[in-house]
Design a protein around this motif. Sequence first.
Motif, mmCIF file in Angstrom:
data_model
loop_
_atom_site.group_PDB
_atom_site.id
_atom_site.type_symbol
_atom_site.label_atom_id
_atom_site.label_comp_id
_atom_site.label_asym_id
_atom_site.label_seq_id
_atom_site.Cartn_x
_atom_site.Cartn_y
_atom_site.Cartn_z
ATOM 1 N N ASP A 20 0.841 -1.205 0.000
ATOM 2 C CA ASP A 20 0.000 0.000 0.000
ATOM 3 C C ASP A 20 0.879 1.259 0.000
ATOM 4 O O ASP A 20 0.742 2.132 -0.871
ATOM 5 N N THR A 60 -2.862 4.100 2.791
ATOM 6 C CA THR A 60 -4.175 4.559 2.325
ATOM 7 C C THR A 60 -5.294 3.702 2.934
ATOM 8 O O THR A 60 -5.059 2.915 3.853
ATOM 9 N N ASP A 62 -6.626 1.039 2.145
ATOM 10 C CA ASP A 62 -6.360 -0.408 2.242
ATOM 11 C C ASP A 62 -5.856 -0.778 3.635
ATOM 12 O O ASP A 62 -6.364 -1.714 4.270
ATOM 13 N N ASP A 300 -1.505 0.385 -5.314
ATOM 14 C CA ASP A 300 -1.462 0.213 -3.852
ATOM 15 C C ASP A 300 -2.190 -1.065 -3.447
ATOM 16 O O ASP A 300 -1.724 -1.825 -2.589
ATOM 17 N N THR A 301 -3.308 -1.310 -4.096
ATOM 18 C CA THR A 301 -4.153 -2.433 -3.707
ATOM 19 C C THR A 301 -3.605 -3.759 -4.225
ATOM 20 O O THR A 301 -3.567 -4.754 -3.486
HETATM 21 MG MG MG Z 1 -5.856 2.653 -1.353
#
Ligand code: MG
Length: 347
Positions: A20, A60, A62, A300-301
């Motif tokens: 992330d 973030t 996540d 990021d994910t």
């Molecule tokens: Mg994110």
Amino acid sequence: DLTLLKSKFRGSMLGVLTGDCLGHPYEGDELLTSGMKIILQKYFDKLEGPPYKAPAMQFTDDSVMTRSIAQSLIEKRQLDLLDIAKRFVKSYYEEPNRGYGPAVMTVFEKLRANRFSDLFTPAKEQFNGQGSWGNGGAMRITPIALFSHQNIDLLLEMTRKETQLTHTNKIGVDGAILQAIAIRQSLLLNPDNELDVKQFIDDLISQMDTIEFDEEGLGLVEPKPYKIQLSLVKTLISEGEAANAEKVVQKLGTSVAALYSVPTAIYCFLRAQNQIEGIITDNPFRRTIQYAISLGGDTDTIGGMAGALAGAFYGDKIINPAILKHLEASEEFQLLGEKLSDVTLSQ
Ligand code: MG
Ligand code: F2R
Ligand code: MG
Ligand code: MG
């Protein structure tokens, strides 16, 4: 081996955080250009090199939502959906600018407005009643997969219920289930033995075969879509280095849709069992995340989901501590993994 299992819990939690934090600056629509891939390589090299002072890399949504679930399981020692919903909403209103999915914020607003009297209707109302097929369920499922890994039926039940707090479309729910099953498989394997990649995919395919039936007519557009994506994963893996990044992105996708990101993350983890052209490292955890980011899109994910799998397989000893020093909250995530293993193993 309890020491290894605990290390795997910490590794998987840190895998989400690492993917992330390192991935989100690259979030975008396109595959990284070759110039960007070189910058990425140098960036990872710098992080692993001699210590230097820099602002911590931010996580973030996540990681925020993963943290909420982990904290709840640790405190409640069981799935407490009201508590998880409250944590989601509280952390969203404390820090609304953590890069949440555009539609999921409506769910948090409605949950706050109904004062948590109805936990499921807000998610069901998303997208004119279709529910979300975003990857927001899958991206945060790590703590549930770890907590319930000893009992596959419990894992499926917990994953379904928790995901439906925000995602009710069958594609969104089944994406979270696929990620949870993949984490469980990674957790149960011995990292001292070479990973049997084909067996890993075949096991996922046979699980998804029974999971992917349209039990409630929730709007399945194709028969068994994850099974289809997983067979593409298998084909691409069998092609080895001939499967270039363009082809991988074209076949598997890198979008915020669970269907076009969860199988991609699984592929990244499996592909990174071997060296990958342009990614110069002997560390397969780093290779997994660096490769995931290089594919572009929802970096990021996909980085976080692939990182969760790599961390669950290798354990946290594989993670270069120099990288962790540059991440916001890495000590907190390590501790959450540790406490979650204590709670899980004392059940
Ligand atoms: Mg994110
Ligand atoms: N939101 C992002 N990234 C975009 C930019 C972030 C930020 N502005 C920044 O600059 O940093 N990332 C995060 O969102 C993804 C997870 O999303 P989640 O939780 O699934 O949210 P949502 O809103 O439910 O779904 C995402 C989008 O998918 C489309 N969609 C979903 N279901 C749909 C349906 N039934 N019909 C039509 N479209 C549907 C919509 O566009 C949704 O907004 C992660 O990447 C996380 O990192
Ligand atoms: Mg961003
Ligand atoms: Mg994302």
